[in-house]
Design a protein around this motif. Structure first.
Motif, PDB file in Angstrom:
ATOM      1  N   GLU A   1       0.839  -1.231  -0.017  1.00  0.00           N
ATOM      2  CA  GLU A   1       0.039   0.129   0.004  1.00  0.00           C
ATOM      3  C   GLU A   1       0.854   1.372   0.026  1.00  0.00           C
ATOM      4  O   GLU A   1       0.715   2.382  -0.539  1.00  0.00           O
ATOM      5  CB  GLU A   1      -0.981   0.140   1.203  1.00  0.00           C
ATOM      6  N   LEU A   2       2.017   1.097   0.740  1.00  0.00           N
ATOM      7  CA  LEU A   2       2.951   2.169   0.833  1.00  0.00           C
ATOM      8  C   LEU A   2       3.391   2.599  -0.732  1.00  0.00           C
ATOM      9  O   LEU A   2       3.658   3.890  -0.912  1.00  0.00           O
ATOM     10  CB  LEU A   2       4.133   1.984   1.608  1.00  0.00           C
ATOM     11  N   LEU A   3       3.763   1.326  -1.494  1.00  0.00           N
ATOM     12  CA  LEU A   3       4.053   1.744  -3.015  1.00  0.00           C
ATOM     13  C   LEU A   3       2.878   2.211  -3.894  1.00  0.00           C
ATOM     14  O   LEU A   3       2.958   2.964  -4.850  1.00  0.00           O
ATOM     15  CB  LEU A   3       4.677   0.302  -3.519  1.00  0.00           C
TER      16      LEU A   3
ATOM     17  N   VAL B   1       2.535  12.604  -0.245  1.00  0.00           N
ATOM     18  CA  VAL B   1       3.925  12.955  -0.356  1.00  0.00           C
ATOM     19  C   VAL B   1       4.671  12.873   0.957  1.00  0.00           C
ATOM     20  O   VAL B   1       6.236  12.232   0.688  1.00  0.00           O
ATOM     21  CB  VAL B   1       3.550  14.583  -0.489  1.00  0.00           C
ATOM     22  N   ASP B   2       4.183  12.584   2.046  1.00  0.00           N
ATOM     23  CA  ASP B   2       5.448  12.249   3.305  1.00  0.00           C
ATOM     24  C   ASP B   2       5.695  10.883   3.159  1.00  0.00           C
ATOM     25  O   ASP B   2       6.892  10.670   3.677  1.00  0.00           O
ATOM     26  CB  ASP B   2       4.521  12.627   4.538  1.00  0.00           C
ATOM     27  N   ASP B   3       4.834  10.076   2.374  1.00  0.00           N
ATOM     28  CA  ASP B   3       5.602   8.674   2.496  1.00  0.00           C
ATOM     29  C   ASP B   3       6.911   8.588   1.501  1.00  0.00           C
ATOM     30  O   ASP B   3       7.344   7.719   1.816  1.00  0.00           O
ATOM     31  CB  ASP B   3       4.396   7.799   1.666  1.00  0.00           C
ATOM     32  N   MET B   4       7.177   9.505   0.538  1.00  0.00           N
ATOM     33  CA  MET B   4       8.121   9.435  -0.013  1.00  0.00           C
ATOM     34  C   MET B   4       9.592   9.408   0.623  1.00  0.00           C
ATOM     35  O   MET B   4      10.325   9.007   0.211  1.00  0.00           O
ATOM     36  CB  MET B   4       8.395  10.500  -1.069  1.00  0.00           C
ATOM     37  N   PHE B   5       9.401  10.126   1.969  1.00  0.00           N
ATOM     38  CA  PHE B   5      10.697  10.379   2.745  1.00  0.00           C
ATOM     39  C   PHE B   5      10.426   9.272   4.136  1.00  0.00           C
ATOM     40  O   PHE B   5      11.371   9.484   4.921  1.00  0.00           O
ATOM     41  CB  PHE B   5      10.655  11.714   3.305  1.00  0.00           C
ATOM     42  N   ALA B   6       9.504   8.304   3.945  1.00  0.00           N
ATOM     43  CA  ALA B   6       9.447   7.397   5.258  1.00  0.00           C
ATOM     44  C   ALA B   6      10.719   6.334   5.482  1.00  0.00           C
ATOM     45  O   ALA B   6      10.853   5.959   6.532  1.00  0.00           O
ATOM     46  CB  ALA B   6       8.096   6.541   4.911  1.00  0.00           C
TER      47      ALA B   6
ATOM     48  N   ARG C   1       6.946   6.681  -4.773  1.00  0.00           N
ATOM     49  CA  ARG C   1       6.876   7.972  -5.623  1.00  0.00           C
ATOM     50  C   ARG C   1       5.290   8.309  -5.777  1.00  0.00           C
ATOM     51  O   ARG C   1       4.319   7.330  -6.169  1.00  0.00           O
ATOM     52  CB  ARG C   1       7.209   7.679  -6.937  1.00  0.00           C
ATOM     53  N   VAL C   2       4.748   9.530  -5.739  1.00  0.00           N
ATOM     54  CA  VAL C   2       3.428   9.789  -5.897  1.00  0.00           C
ATOM     55  C   VAL C   2       3.405  10.523  -7.384  1.00  0.00           C
ATOM     56  O   VAL C   2       4.039  11.327  -7.950  1.00  0.00           O
ATOM     57  CB  VAL C   2       3.305  11.306  -4.811  1.00  0.00           C
ATOM     58  N   GLU C   3       2.518   9.594  -7.871  1.00  0.00           N
ATOM     59  CA  GLU C   3       2.427   9.736  -9.356  1.00  0.00           C
ATOM     60  C   GLU C   3       1.811  10.749 -10.003  1.00  0.00           C
ATOM     61  O   GLU C   3       2.609  11.357 -11.016  1.00  0.00           O
ATOM     62  CB  GLU C   3       1.780   8.476 -10.006  1.00  0.00           C
TER      63      GLU C   3
END
Length: 260
Positions: free
Chosen positions: A75-77, A82-87, A109-111
């Motif tokens: 799910e993360l992928l 946006v904040d997930d990209m730096f998790a 990556r946020v598509e």
């Protein structure tokens, strides 16, 4: 102001819930610095940010977080904010080693953001801004957006200074621009934006080419010299060899993940 934003952003958390998966925890305390780096990396596209959203110069806004703290790795992928990209921090300029399970820094990556940065190749947008860049006896097709072509040219100039035996890793390139999804997914590859390059497959290692062990884990392996990795990272490219789901031939332009 940055310290206040850092406190506010600390409340936005992402973790995995499935049994056996690692916990990614909250976004870093210095998330505001990551976002400032993101804005600096793409000044022609990103206008501003706050604790709720990223604002593009087109007027489009992208949510900073959906507030979920129970995302699985998939799910993360597949559904990141946006904040997930730096998790998962990217360990730039460090000695390569086997990452932990599902530690894939840079694969989130946020598509919507990347389509804004490079265009949507499925609509013919990305292909409109490509040019040929010389590459060790040949040339490769790379996007001119966000200065990726210039970054790759600078990378090639520094790579050319390496000892001659290292040239075998660099060419022939296994590919740059290709309007396709990532293997086994519906997510657009960075190749679909013309913002990545694969090196010589003869000296590459890829997790899908190797069977998991009896414990289900993927054994990390690598033959790419650190001297090559270091030069790419210096010019804004991250390396797929730093992923648990490794792809050691792969480099993609992600300056927002590399400290400057």
């Amino acid at each position: 102001m940055k310290s206040l934003l850092a406190v506010l952003f600390l409340c936005l958390t992402v973790s995995t819930a499935a049994a056996g998966e690692p916990s990614y925890g909250a976004p870093p305390a210095d998330l505001a610095e990551h976002l400032e780096r993101l804005k600096r990396a793409y000044p022609g596209v990103i206008a501003d940010y706050d604790k709720a959203k990223l604002t593009l110069k087109s007027g489009v806004t992208i949510p900073m977080s959906d507030g979920r703290r129970d995302k699985s790795f998939d799910e993360l992928l597949d559904d990141p904010d946006v904040d997930d990209m730096f998790a998962i921090p990217y360990p730039a300029h460090t000695k390569p080693k086997a990452p932990g399970v599902n530690v894939d820094p840079g694969r989130v990556r946020v598509e919507a953001l990347f389509r804004a940065l490079y265009g949507d190749c499925r609509k013919g947008e990305a292909a409109l801004r490509m040019r040929r860049v010389p590459w060790f006896g040949g040339s490769v097709l790379i996007t001119t957006r966000q200065g990726v072509d210039r970054a790759l040219e600078a990378t090639a100039r520094d790579l050319a200074k390496l000892p001659k035996p290292m040239m075998k890793y660099l060419a022939p390139s296994a590919g740059t621009y290709n309007c396709r999804a990532i293997a086994g997914t519906q997510r657009l590859s960075m190749h679909a934006y013309g913002a990545s390059i694969d090196l010589n497959t003869e000296f590459a290692d890829y997790w899908r080419w190797r069977k998991p062990g009896k414990d289900g884990k993927i054994a990390w392996t690598n033959r790419m010299p650190m001297e090559i990795v270091e030069i790419f990272e210096r010019h804004g490219f991250i390396w797929g060899g730093r992923w648990y789901h490794y792809d050691t031939m792969h480099f993609e332009y992600r300056p927002e993940l590399l400290a400057r």
